[in-house]
Design a protein around this motif. Structure first.
Motif, PDB file in Angstrom:
ATOM      1  N   ALA A  23       1.353  -6.504  -2.142  1.00  0.00           N
ATOM      2  CA  ALA A  23       1.152  -7.919  -2.427  1.00  0.00           C
ATOM      3  C   ALA A  23       0.874  -8.123  -3.908  1.00  0.00           C
ATOM      4  CB  ALA A  23       0.004  -8.469  -1.593  1.00  0.00           C
ATOM      5  N   ASN A  24       1.753  -8.860  -4.579  1.00  0.00           N
ATOM      6  CA  ASN A  24       1.416  -9.394  -5.896  1.00  0.00           C
ATOM      7  C   ASN A  24       1.658 -10.891  -5.829  1.00  0.00           C
ATOM      8  OD1 ASN A  24       4.235  -9.294  -5.963  1.00  0.00           O
ATOM      9  ND2 ASN A  24       4.292  -7.596  -7.386  1.00  0.00           N
TER      10      ASN A  24
ATOM     11  N   ARG B   6      -4.747   5.848  -2.580  1.00  0.00           N
ATOM     12  CA  ARG B   6      -3.540   5.622  -3.375  1.00  0.00           C
ATOM     13  C   ARG B   6      -3.496   6.601  -4.529  1.00  0.00           C
ATOM     14  NH1 ARG B   6      -3.735  -0.400  -4.992  1.00  0.00           N
ATOM     15  NH2 ARG B   6      -1.854   0.128  -6.217  1.00  0.00           N
ATOM     16  N   ASP B   7      -2.270   6.954  -4.901  1.00  0.00           N
ATOM     17  CA  ASP B   7      -2.022   7.801  -6.059  1.00  0.00           C
ATOM     18  C   ASP B   7      -1.090   7.008  -6.965  1.00  0.00           C
ATOM     19  OD1 ASP B   7      -1.162   9.649  -7.946  1.00  0.00           O
ATOM     20  OD2 ASP B   7      -1.133  11.309  -6.510  1.00  0.00           O
TER      21      ASP B   7
ATOM     22  N   THR C 103      -6.786  -2.055   3.666  1.00  0.00           N
ATOM     23  CA  THR C 103      -6.301  -2.483   2.355  1.00  0.00           C
ATOM     24  C   THR C 103      -6.960  -1.660   1.263  1.00  0.00           C
ATOM     25  OG1 THR C 103      -8.023  -4.160   2.076  1.00  0.00           O
ATOM     26  CG2 THR C 103      -5.974  -4.872   3.136  1.00  0.00           C
ATOM     27  N   ILE C 104      -6.279  -1.581   0.122  1.00  0.00           N
ATOM     28  CA  ILE C 104      -6.855  -0.926  -1.047  1.00  0.00           C
ATOM     29  C   ILE C 104      -6.408  -1.701  -2.279  1.00  0.00           C
ATOM     30  CG2 ILE C 104      -4.963   0.773  -1.162  1.00  0.00           C
ATOM     31  CD1 ILE C 104      -7.100   2.776  -2.244  1.00  0.00           C
TER      32      ILE C 104
ATOM     33  N   LEU D 220      -2.113  -4.967  -4.760  1.00  0.00           N
ATOM     34  CA  LEU D 220      -2.876  -4.694  -3.548  1.00  0.00           C
ATOM     35  C   LEU D 220      -1.940  -4.047  -2.534  1.00  0.00           C
ATOM     36  CD1 LEU D 220      -5.476  -5.218  -1.791  1.00  0.00           C
ATOM     37  CD2 LEU D 220      -4.321  -7.304  -1.046  1.00  0.00           C
ATOM     38  N   MET D 221      -2.374  -2.948  -1.970  1.00  0.00           N
ATOM     39  CA  MET D 221      -1.581  -2.255  -0.952  1.00  0.00           C
ATOM     40  C   MET D 221      -2.307  -2.292   0.382  1.00  0.00           C
ATOM     41  SD  MET D 221       1.138  -1.321  -2.537  1.00  0.00           S
ATOM     42  CE  MET D 221       1.854  -0.345  -1.217  1.00  0.00           C
ATOM     43  N   ALA D 222      -1.536  -2.290   1.444  1.00  0.00           N
ATOM     44  CA  ALA D 222      -2.151  -2.386   2.764  1.00  0.00           C
ATOM     45  C   ALA D 222      -1.287  -1.675   3.801  1.00  0.00           C
ATOM     46  CB  ALA D 222      -2.327  -3.855   3.154  1.00  0.00           C
TER      47      ALA D 222
END
Length: 114
Positions: A98-99, A71-72, A50-51, A33-35
């Protein structure tokens, strides 16, 4: 070692646009998860967008319809396209991954001013 490196900040006039980038290394980018967060002077850090790994997105109410997160996975990069910028968008913008842990970039300054 996880590294997140933001770029793309700067000074822009109200109504203008900027695109922030965050390049990640040391993680399986496609799975996390990216933010984007931001912190204005004297204020707490707040979540902007967030994505998920499946590209589901969520936005703070204050930026919805103006900002777009994307995101790429081939480039291990997450973006934040910011349009119709307002002076209240002025802040340091931070990338977050986030993991099982949380990781932060060093931040990039965005200043919206005439």
């Amino acid at each position: 070692q996880v590294q997140l490196v933001e770029s793309g900040g700067g000074l822009v006039q109200p109504g203008g646009s900027l695109r922030l980038s965050c390049s990640a290394s040391g993680i399986i980018f496609s799975r996390v998860l990216m933010a984007w967060y931001r912190q204005a002077p004297g204020k707490q850090r707040e979540l902007v967008a967030t994505i998920t790994s499946r590209r589901n997105t969520n936005y703070a109410r204050s930026v919805k319809a103006r900002f777009t997160i994307s995101r790429d996975n081939a480039k291990n990069t997450v973006y934040l396209q910011m349009n119709s910028l307002k002076p209240e968008d002025t802040a340091v913008y931070y990338c977050n991954a986030a993991n099982n842990s949380l990781y932060w970039g060093q931040g990039t300054q965005v200043t919206v001013s005439s």
